[in-house]
Write a protein that holds these residues in place. Sequence first.
Motif, PDB file in Angstrom:
ATOM      1  N   THR A 161       0.840  -1.196   0.000  1.00 58.23           N
ATOM      2  CA  THR A 161       0.000   0.000   0.000  1.00 58.23           C
ATOM      3  C   THR A 161       0.877   1.249   0.000  1.00 58.23           C
ATOM      4  OG1 THR A 161      -0.113   0.033   2.419  1.00 58.23           O
ATOM      5  CG2 THR A 161      -1.843  -1.162   1.253  1.00 58.23           C
ATOM      6  N   SER A 162       0.381   2.301  -0.600  1.00 60.65           N
ATOM      7  CA  SER A 162       1.101   3.575  -0.605  1.00 60.65           C
ATOM      8  C   SER A 162       0.141   4.680  -1.025  1.00 60.65           C
ATOM      9  CB  SER A 162       2.312   3.536  -1.543  1.00 60.65           C
ATOM     10  OG  SER A 162       1.895   3.444  -2.886  1.00 60.65           O
ATOM     11  N   LEU A 163       0.619   5.903  -0.921  1.00 61.69           N
ATOM     12  CA  LEU A 163      -0.130   7.058  -1.412  1.00 61.69           C
ATOM     13  C   LEU A 163       0.270   7.360  -2.844  1.00 61.69           C
ATOM     14  CD1 LEU A 163       0.095   9.597   1.557  1.00 61.69           C
ATOM     15  CD2 LEU A 163      -1.864   8.219   0.892  1.00 61.69           C
ATOM     16  N   HIS A 164      -0.659   7.937  -3.587  1.00 64.53           N
ATOM     17  CA  HIS A 164      -0.320   8.478  -4.896  1.00 64.53           C
ATOM     18  C   HIS A 164       0.041   9.935  -4.701  1.00 64.53           C
ATOM     19  CE1 HIS A 164      -1.243   9.819  -9.159  1.00 64.53           C
ATOM     20  NE2 HIS A 164      -0.295   8.905  -9.280  1.00 64.53           N
ATOM     21  N   TYR A 165       1.294  10.274  -4.994  1.00 60.81           N
ATOM     22  CA  TYR A 165       1.827  11.572  -4.617  1.00 60.81           C
ATOM     23  C   TYR A 165       1.526  12.696  -5.601  1.00 60.81           C
ATOM     24  CZ  TYR A 165       4.588   9.234  -0.987  1.00 60.81           C
ATOM     25  OH  TYR A 165       4.981   8.525   0.115  1.00 60.81           O
ATOM     26  N   GLY A 166       0.953  12.371  -6.750  1.00 58.91           N
ATOM     27  CA  GLY A 166       0.725  13.416  -7.740  1.00 58.91           C
ATOM     28  C   GLY A 166      -0.610  13.268  -8.438  1.00 58.91           C
ATOM     29  N   ILE A 167      -0.678  13.839  -9.626  1.00 61.89           N
ATOM     30  CA  ILE A 167      -1.869  13.769 -10.482  1.00 61.89           C
ATOM     31  C   ILE A 167      -1.472  13.063 -11.771  1.00 61.89           C
ATOM     32  CG2 ILE A 167      -3.523  15.125 -11.844  1.00 61.89           C
ATOM     33  CD1 ILE A 167      -3.206  17.347  -9.734  1.00 61.89           C
ATOM     34  N   ASP A 168      -2.272  12.099 -12.189  1.00 66.48           N
ATOM     35  CA  ASP A 168      -2.039  11.404 -13.458  1.00 66.48           C
ATOM     36  C   ASP A 168      -2.980  11.942 -14.523  1.00 66.48           C
ATOM     37  OD1 ASP A 168      -0.094   9.862 -12.336  1.00 66.48           O
ATOM     38  OD2 ASP A 168      -1.308   8.026 -12.216  1.00 66.48           O
ATOM     39  N   TYR A 169      -2.398  12.353 -15.648  1.00 70.59           N
ATOM     40  CA  TYR A 169      -3.182  12.778 -16.806  1.00 70.59           C
ATOM     41  C   TYR A 169      -3.151  11.663 -17.844  1.00 70.59           C
ATOM     42  CZ  TYR A 169      -3.050  17.587 -15.000  1.00 70.59           C
ATOM     43  OH  TYR A 169      -3.193  18.714 -14.239  1.00 70.59           O
ATOM     44  N   GLY A 170      -4.327  11.238 -18.276  1.00 72.97           N
ATOM     45  CA  GLY A 170      -4.412  10.199 -19.296  1.00 72.97           C
ATOM     46  C   GLY A 170      -4.211  10.795 -20.673  1.00 72.97           C
ATOM     47  N   ILE A 171      -2.977  10.774 -21.164  1.00 74.83           N
ATOM     48  CA  ILE A 171      -2.651  11.352 -22.466  1.00 74.83           C
ATOM     49  C   ILE A 171      -1.847  10.344 -23.278  1.00 74.83           C
ATOM     50  CG2 ILE A 171      -2.784  13.772 -21.801  1.00 74.83           C
ATOM     51  CD1 ILE A 171       0.179  13.780 -21.286  1.00 74.83           C
ATOM     52  N   PRO A 172      -1.977  10.374 -24.604  1.00 74.53           N
ATOM     53  CA  PRO A 172      -1.271   9.402 -25.446  1.00 74.53           C
ATOM     54  C   PRO A 172       0.243   9.596 -25.404  1.00 74.53           C
ATOM     55  CG  PRO A 172      -3.040  10.517 -26.658  1.00 74.53           C
ATOM     56  CD  PRO A 172      -2.841  11.267 -25.387  1.00 74.53           C
ATOM     57  N   THR A 173       0.956   8.554 -25.696  1.00 77.06           N
ATOM     58  CA  THR A 173       2.406   8.647 -25.834  1.00 77.06           C
ATOM     59  C   THR A 173       2.756   9.702 -26.882  1.00 77.06           C
ATOM     60  OG1 THR A 173       2.746   6.325 -25.218  1.00 77.06           O
ATOM     61  CG2 THR A 173       4.485   7.388 -26.527  1.00 77.06           C
ATOM     62  N   GLY A 174       3.740  10.528 -26.561  1.00 73.08           N
ATOM     63  CA  GLY A 174       4.172  11.572 -27.489  1.00 73.08           C
ATOM     64  C   GLY A 174       3.502  12.912 -27.286  1.00 73.08           C
ATOM     65  N   SER A 175       2.643  13.033 -26.258  1.00 72.06           N
ATOM     66  CA  SER A 175       2.005  14.322 -25.971  1.00 72.06           C
ATOM     67  C   SER A 175       3.020  15.264 -25.310  1.00 72.06           C
ATOM     68  CB  SER A 175       0.805  14.137 -25.036  1.00 72.06           C
ATOM     69  OG  SER A 175      -0.158  13.267 -25.613  1.00 72.06           O
ATOM     70  N   GLU A 176       2.898  16.548 -25.611  1.00 74.14           N
ATOM     71  CA  GLU A 176       3.849  17.516 -25.058  1.00 74.14           C
ATOM     72  C   GLU A 176       3.633  17.698 -23.553  1.00 74.14           C
ATOM     73  OE1 GLU A 176       3.437  21.113 -27.285  1.00 74.14           O
ATOM     74  OE2 GLU A 176       4.566  20.347 -29.010  1.00 74.14           O
ATOM     75  N   VAL A 177       4.752  17.711 -22.839  1.00 75.32           N
ATOM     76  CA  VAL A 177       4.746  17.955 -21.394  1.00 75.32           C
ATOM     77  C   VAL A 177       5.541  19.226 -21.157  1.00 75.32           C
ATOM     78  CG1 VAL A 177       5.478  17.105 -19.142  1.00 75.32           C
ATOM     79  CG2 VAL A 177       4.561  15.509 -20.846  1.00 75.32           C
ATOM     80  N   ARG A 178       4.940  20.175 -20.449  1.00 76.11           N
ATOM     81  CA  ARG A 178       5.549  21.492 -20.303  1.00 76.11           C
ATOM     82  C   ARG A 178       5.788  21.835 -18.829  1.00 76.11           C
ATOM     83  NH1 ARG A 178       5.974  24.030 -24.973  1.00 76.11           N
ATOM     84  NH2 ARG A 178       4.817  23.179 -26.753  1.00 76.11           N
ATOM     85  N   ALA A 179       6.811  22.646 -18.595  1.00 73.95           N
ATOM     86  CA  ALA A 179       7.152  23.063 -17.233  1.00 73.95           C
ATOM     87  C   ALA A 179       6.002  23.860 -16.635  1.00 73.95           C
ATOM     88  CB  ALA A 179       8.427  23.906 -17.245  1.00 73.95           C
ATOM     89  N   CYS A 180       5.644  23.549 -15.396  1.00 67.62           N
ATOM     90  CA  CYS A 180       4.533  24.251 -14.747  1.00 67.62           C
ATOM     91  C   CYS A 180       4.942  25.639 -14.265  1.00 67.62           C
ATOM     92  CB  CYS A 180       3.996  23.431 -13.585  1.00 67.62           C
ATOM     93  SG  CYS A 180       5.175  23.158 -12.244  1.00 67.62           S
ATOM     94  N   GLY A 181       6.256  25.892 -14.196  1.00 63.89           N
ATOM     95  CA  GLY A 181       6.722  27.203 -13.766  1.00 63.89           C
ATOM     96  C   GLY A 181       8.195  27.374 -14.079  1.00 63.89           C
ATOM     97  N   ALA A 182       8.680  28.577 -13.870  1.00 64.22           N
ATOM     98  CA  ALA A 182      10.090  28.861 -14.100  1.00 64.22           C
ATOM     99  C   ALA A 182      10.939  28.150 -13.050  1.00 64.22           C
ATOM    100  CB  ALA A 182      10.335  30.367 -14.045  1.00 64.22           C
ATOM    101  N   GLY A 183      12.124  27.712 -13.477  1.00 64.12           N
ATOM    102  CA  GLY A 183      12.985  27.049 -12.517  1.00 64.12           C
ATOM    103  C   GLY A 183      14.226  26.465 -13.141  1.00 64.12           C
ATOM    104  N   ARG A 184      14.922  25.672 -12.331  1.00 67.49           N
ATOM    105  CA  ARG A 184      16.176  25.052 -12.742  1.00 67.49           C
ATOM    106  C   ARG A 184      16.003  23.534 -12.736  1.00 67.49           C
ATOM    107  NH1 ARG A 184      20.986  23.303  -9.931  1.00 67.49           N
ATOM    108  NH2 ARG A 184      19.926  23.760  -7.963  1.00 67.49           N
ATOM    109  N   VAL A 185      16.395  22.893 -13.818  1.00 67.11           N
ATOM    110  CA  VAL A 185      16.297  21.433 -13.910  1.00 67.11           C
ATOM    111  C   VAL A 185      17.377  20.822 -13.015  1.00 67.11           C
ATOM    112  CG1 VAL A 185      16.435  19.425 -15.418  1.00 67.11           C
ATOM    113  CG2 VAL A 185      15.380  21.546 -16.251  1.00 67.11           C
ATOM    114  N   VAL A 186      16.942  20.006 -12.043  1.00 67.84           N
ATOM    115  CA  VAL A 186      17.884  19.391 -11.113  1.00 67.84           C
ATOM    116  C   VAL A 186      17.971  17.877 -11.294  1.00 67.84           C
ATOM    117  CG1 VAL A 186      17.715  21.211  -9.386  1.00 67.84           C
ATOM    118  CG2 VAL A 186      16.070  19.321  -9.334  1.00 67.84           C
TER     119      VAL A 186
END
Length: 322
Positions: A214-239
């Motif tokens: 058992t565990s928690l689901h820590y985020g939100i899952d969007y049902g989108i097809p493979t190859g859909s664009e994923v964009r940064a939710c805000g300004a920041g630095r990739v770590v």
Amino acid sequence: MKKNYLLLLCFFVVSLVFAAEPATAVFTGEEYSIHVTYSDTIQPGDPLCVRLDLTPSKKTMKDPNGLTQAVLLFGEKKKTDFFVLNGRNDANNPLSLCAMIPMSTYQATGSYDVTIMYSAYGREYMKFNLPISIEHKDFISETLELDNRNTAIKTDTSSTRMNQIDRLNEILFTVNAGAVYQRKPFVAPTTATRRTSFFGDRRVYAYVGGGSSTSLHYGIDYGIPTGSEVRACGAGRVVMAESRISSGLSVVIEHMPGLYSLYYHLDSMNVKVGDMVKAGDMVGLSGSTGLATGPHLHWEVRLNGEAVNPDFFTEKSFLYFQ
């Protein structure tokens, strides 16, 4: 004069009780004034946010005494420093400070007090309490039937997977006081609106051949097809931008001190560690890498290492960050 100062502070604290959501109040003294904005009504899994806007008096500007420091406390275990949101930390300029504490999705409902301890412009330390209310929230419970591949991933105890978990946690528990890249509300990481799982879902993973975890689901899952664009939710630095056993191709972006967004199960990545991104920049294409039962984007937000409700940062954060 100290006696009058304390009386003014007491009036300030009492006024908070009657403030509307978001709670606001103003304290005006001879040496500085403070405007407070904070979350007085939250739900389990939301962050508790407090913003302090300070303005020095002419007297303080002529007689600078040091930097402003402040700490936010909730209960005996949760504590975090305020960071500079806007302005310069000296006695000659207005200053905006912000602090956020993550609330567990298991946090008991009820009325609480949070405490702020601060030293404004190097003056003596002061303390006041803020009343908050934590409301009830229902979370979904679900069982996921895993196939052989996903069972193997979920039960993997290899040193490789354990090291990946440790490295990610080291990043997510890092608080860089100067990392203030985003001061506006987040934007959704995809134009899709269909959610297949939600933040805080209580999950049972059923394994092939018997057994479960058992565990928690820590985020939100969007049902989108493979190859859909994923964009940064805000300004920041990739770590982080790498392939992980559990989350597949994964990107992590630092937005504020201790505040990170995560993008999992990508089919390809468009960024690398160290890149600076703006809200809306493409970080990759969605997929089903790692532990996934189908193509989707898992979007997650972590604060001081703990998962918090991503919707807060698209719907309410403008109250505190701008």
